[in-house]
Design a protein around this motif. Structure first.
Motif, PDB file in Angstrom:
ATOM      1  N   GLU A 101       6.260  12.517   2.476  1.00 14.68           N
ATOM      2  CA  GLU A 101       5.993  11.447   3.388  1.00 14.68           C
ATOM      3  C   GLU A 101       5.263  10.224   2.845  1.00 14.68           C
ATOM      4  O   GLU A 101       5.602   9.146   3.196  1.00 14.68           O
ATOM      5  N   MET A 102       4.710  10.805   1.776  1.00 13.79           N
ATOM      6  CA  MET A 102       4.149   9.579   0.743  1.00 13.79           C
ATOM      7  C   MET A 102       5.268   8.749   0.235  1.00 13.79           C
ATOM      8  O   MET A 102       5.361   7.316   0.176  1.00 13.79           O
ATOM      9  N   TYR A 103       6.309   9.351   0.065  1.00 20.15           N
ATOM     10  CA  TYR A 103       7.676   8.751  -0.487  1.00 20.15           C
ATOM     11  C   TYR A 103       8.228   7.567   0.386  1.00 20.15           C
ATOM     12  O   TYR A 103       8.334   6.581   0.169  1.00 20.15           O
ATOM     13  N   ALA A 104       8.295   8.191   1.683  1.00 26.33           N
ATOM     14  CA  ALA A 104       8.976   7.342   2.945  1.00 26.33           C
ATOM     15  C   ALA A 104       7.918   6.432   3.055  1.00 26.33           C
ATOM     16  O   ALA A 104       8.335   5.043   3.303  1.00 26.33           O
ATOM     17  N   PHE A 105       6.602   6.286   2.804  1.00 19.72           N
ATOM     18  CA  PHE A 105       5.602   5.345   3.299  1.00 19.72           C
ATOM     19  C   PHE A 105       5.857   4.305   2.188  1.00 19.72           C
ATOM     20  O   PHE A 105       5.735   3.199   2.196  1.00 19.72           O
ATOM     21  N   ALA A 106       6.119   4.878   0.800  1.00 23.07           N
ATOM     22  CA  ALA A 106       6.181   3.957  -0.192  1.00 23.07           C
ATOM     23  C   ALA A 106       7.646   3.115   0.077  1.00 23.07           C
ATOM     24  O   ALA A 106       7.619   1.870  -0.536  1.00 23.07           O
ATOM     25  N   LEU A 107       8.557   3.473   0.504  1.00 22.08           N
ATOM     26  CA  LEU A 107       9.842   2.653   0.959  1.00 22.08           C
ATOM     27  C   LEU A 107       9.365   1.862   1.769  1.00 22.08           C
ATOM     28  O   LEU A 107       9.740   0.508   1.729  1.00 22.08           O
ATOM     29  N   ASP A 108       8.427   2.128   2.817  1.00 20.76           N
ATOM     30  CA  ASP A 108       8.096   1.131   3.989  1.00 20.76           C
ATOM     31  C   ASP A 108       7.330  -0.150   3.265  1.00 20.76           C
ATOM     32  O   ASP A 108       7.653  -1.209   3.589  1.00 20.76           O
ATOM     33  N   ARG A 109       6.590   0.277   2.268  1.00 29.77           N
ATOM     34  CA  ARG A 109       5.975  -0.924   1.598  1.00 29.77           C
ATOM     35  C   ARG A 109       6.750  -1.663   0.842  1.00 29.77           C
ATOM     36  O   ARG A 109       6.582  -2.615   0.574  1.00 29.77           O
ATOM     37  N   ALA A 110       7.751  -0.917  -0.062  1.00 30.96           N
ATOM     38  CA  ALA A 110       8.646  -1.743  -0.843  1.00 30.96           C
ATOM     39  C   ALA A 110       9.423  -2.619   0.032  1.00 30.96           C
ATOM     40  O   ALA A 110       9.588  -3.881  -0.428  1.00 30.96           O
ATOM     41  N   ARG A 111       9.753  -2.191   0.907  1.00 35.15           N
ATOM     42  CA  ARG A 111      10.661  -3.002   2.002  1.00 35.15           C
ATOM     43  C   ARG A 111       9.748  -4.316   2.583  1.00 35.15           C
ATOM     44  O   ARG A 111       9.995  -5.244   2.734  1.00 35.15           O
ATOM     45  N   GLU A 112       8.428  -4.065   3.076  1.00 34.60           N
ATOM     46  CA  GLU A 112       7.572  -5.144   3.325  1.00 34.60           C
ATOM     47  C   GLU A 112       7.146  -6.104   2.351  1.00 34.60           C
ATOM     48  O   GLU A 112       7.219  -6.969   2.714  1.00 34.60           O
ATOM     49  N   THR A 113       6.880  -5.512   1.196  1.00 36.56           N
ATOM     50  CA  THR A 113       6.354  -6.586   0.240  1.00 36.56           C
ATOM     51  C   THR A 113       7.566  -7.059  -0.725  1.00 36.56           C
ATOM     52  O   THR A 113       7.042  -8.194  -1.260  1.00 36.56           O
ATOM     53  N   GLY A 114       8.676  -6.569  -0.694  1.00 39.74           N
ATOM     54  CA  GLY A 114       9.772  -6.858  -1.549  1.00 39.74           C
ATOM     55  C   GLY A 114       9.661  -6.663  -3.149  1.00 39.74           C
ATOM     56  O   GLY A 114      10.393  -7.032  -3.804  1.00 39.74           O
ATOM     57  N   TYR A 115       8.995  -5.367  -3.263  1.00 44.68           N
ATOM     58  CA  TYR A 115       8.877  -5.185  -4.665  1.00 44.68           C
ATOM     59  C   TYR A 115       8.396  -3.658  -4.629  1.00 44.68           C
ATOM     60  O   TYR A 115       7.572  -3.204  -3.600  1.00 44.68           O
ATOM     61  N   ALA A 116       8.398  -2.846  -5.640  1.00 44.48           N
ATOM     62  CA  ALA A 116       7.758  -1.763  -5.870  1.00 44.48           C
ATOM     63  C   ALA A 116       7.115  -1.593  -7.365  1.00 44.48           C
ATOM     64  O   ALA A 116       7.561  -1.980  -8.100  1.00 44.48           O
ATOM     65  N   VAL A 117       6.338  -0.619  -7.081  1.00 44.11           N
ATOM     66  CA  VAL A 117       5.467  -0.293  -8.295  1.00 44.11           C
ATOM     67  C   VAL A 117       5.466   1.145  -8.703  1.00 44.11           C
ATOM     68  O   VAL A 117       5.348   1.823  -7.738  1.00 44.11           O
ATOM     69  N   ALA A 118       5.373   1.504  -9.843  1.00 43.24           N
ATOM     70  CA  ALA A 118       5.331   3.041 -10.358  1.00 43.24           C
ATOM     71  C   ALA A 118       4.499   3.091 -11.703  1.00 43.24           C
ATOM     72  O   ALA A 118       4.646   2.271 -12.785  1.00 43.24           O
ATOM     73  N   ARG A 119       3.328   3.995 -11.283  1.00 43.60           N
ATOM     74  CA  ARG A 119       2.332   4.117 -12.639  1.00 43.60           C
ATOM     75  C   ARG A 119       2.555   5.682 -12.993  1.00 43.60           C
ATOM     76  O   ARG A 119       2.414   6.597 -12.326  1.00 43.60           O
ATOM     77  N   ASN A 133      -4.037  -6.118 -12.379  1.00 46.09           N
ATOM     78  CA  ASN A 133      -3.706  -7.301 -11.496  1.00 46.09           C
ATOM     79  C   ASN A 133      -2.069  -7.672 -11.789  1.00 46.09           C
ATOM     80  O   ASN A 133      -1.768  -8.056 -12.807  1.00 46.09           O
ATOM     81  N   LEU A 134      -1.077  -7.351 -10.715  1.00 44.32           N
ATOM     82  CA  LEU A 134       0.125  -7.683 -11.040  1.00 44.32           C
ATOM     83  C   LEU A 134       0.631  -8.914 -10.337  1.00 44.32           C
ATOM     84  O   LEU A 134       1.807  -8.710 -10.558  1.00 44.32           O
ATOM     85  N   SER A 135      -0.176  -9.590 -10.119  1.00 41.24           N
ATOM     86  CA  SER A 135       0.354 -10.944  -9.443  1.00 41.24           C
ATOM     87  C   SER A 135       1.348 -11.512 -10.182  1.00 41.24           C
ATOM     88  O   SER A 135       2.507 -12.121  -9.812  1.00 41.24           O
ATOM     89  N   LEU A 136       1.091 -11.998 -11.460  1.00 41.88           N
ATOM     90  CA  LEU A 136       1.865 -12.749 -12.255  1.00 41.88           C
ATOM     91  C   LEU A 136       3.339 -12.038 -12.682  1.00 41.88           C
ATOM     92  O   LEU A 136       4.372 -12.304 -12.525  1.00 41.88           O
ATOM     93  N   PRO A 137       3.153 -10.638 -13.169  1.00 42.04           N
ATOM     94  CA  PRO A 137       4.373  -9.906 -13.109  1.00 42.04           C
ATOM     95  C   PRO A 137       5.066 -10.057 -11.935  1.00 42.04           C
ATOM     96  O   PRO A 137       6.602  -9.787 -11.973  1.00 42.04           O
ATOM     97  N   VAL A 138       4.530  -9.673 -10.752  1.00 39.78           N
ATOM     98  CA  VAL A 138       5.183  -9.420  -9.581  1.00 39.78           C
ATOM     99  C   VAL A 138       6.086 -10.870  -9.125  1.00 39.78           C
ATOM    100  O   VAL A 138       7.294 -10.925  -9.007  1.00 39.78           O
TER     101      VAL A 138
END
Length: 228
Positions: A125-143, A178-183
């Protein structure tokens, strides 16, 4: 096969192979990766979607900067398995977020590959939520989905289809919170690569995701699923 239904055969595969052959060679994309690597002092990789044996990805080009594949600390087997999987990492989610639902369901049904780092999203469920976030924001982050490394990825689009993802990797201790510049740099590189791919067919222009937005703060669920 039930009446009224059909299955795509070798002819459709041949059409797809010919279409992919018309896209720019990795050498044409290399300058974009080189500039991104220098700008962010990072290891950049262009992954492209691979349909063989289910949705996955394959390495197309990279700019290691002062790092390289050896620096990731993975065995050859782990490098292949983790590199191909869309189940882990920012690049996997940046690509999977733009696949049809049957494909994302297949990805969710896969186990997390052995050798993944402690930050990997195991909950479906968290992975599916992360896909929604990636689709919404236009990028994905992994830590920490590769032990000791963080990553950021943005999709490379070919018209309405996802072609792959451009990925930035840095040691976790050196990736800023703060990932503003890398994003901004990574999404700009992905847009440039999308234009290069789409220019292979003058009738196609990439449909970019909406301008990236920071993940909503204040929610532990949103921070976990986005990798923050």
């Amino acid at each position: 096969m039930p009446p009224g239904r059909y299955r795509l055969g070798p002819g459709a595969a041949q059409v797809g192979i010919r279409a992919m052959a018309a896209t720019p060679a990795p050498q044409a994309m290399q300058p974009v990766l080189d500039r991104l690597s220098r700008a962010l002092d990072c290891f950049t990789i262009l992954w492209v979607l691979s349909p063989y044996s289910g949705p996955g990805k394959t390495h197309a080009a990279s700019a290691p900067g002062r790092y390289g594949f050896d620096a990731l600390g993975l065995t050859a087997t782990q490098l292949i398995v983790l590199g191909q999987s869309l189940r882990i990492g920012a690049s996997g989610r940046a690509i999977a977020a733009h696949l049809p639902p049957p494909d994302t369901a297949r990805i969710l049904a896969e186990p997390v590959p052995a050798g993944a780092g402690p930050g990997v999203i195991r909950d479906k469920e968290m992975y599916a939520f992360a896909l929604d976030r990636a689709r919404e924001t236009g990028y994905a982050v992994a830590r920490g989905e590769i032990l000791g490394w963080d990553s950021l990825a943005a999709p490379v689009l070919w018209g309405e289809a996802v072609y792959g993802a451009v990925t930035v990797l840095k040691p976790s201790a050196q990736m800023p919170r703060n990932l503003s510049l890398p994003v901004a740099a990574t999404t700009a590189a992905a847009e440039r690569l999308s234009l290069l791919v789409s220019d292979a067919d003058p009738h196609i222009r990439p449909l970019r995701p909406s301008r990236y937005r920071e993940p909503a703060s204040g929610s532990s669920t949103s921070r976990r699923a986005s990798g923050w």
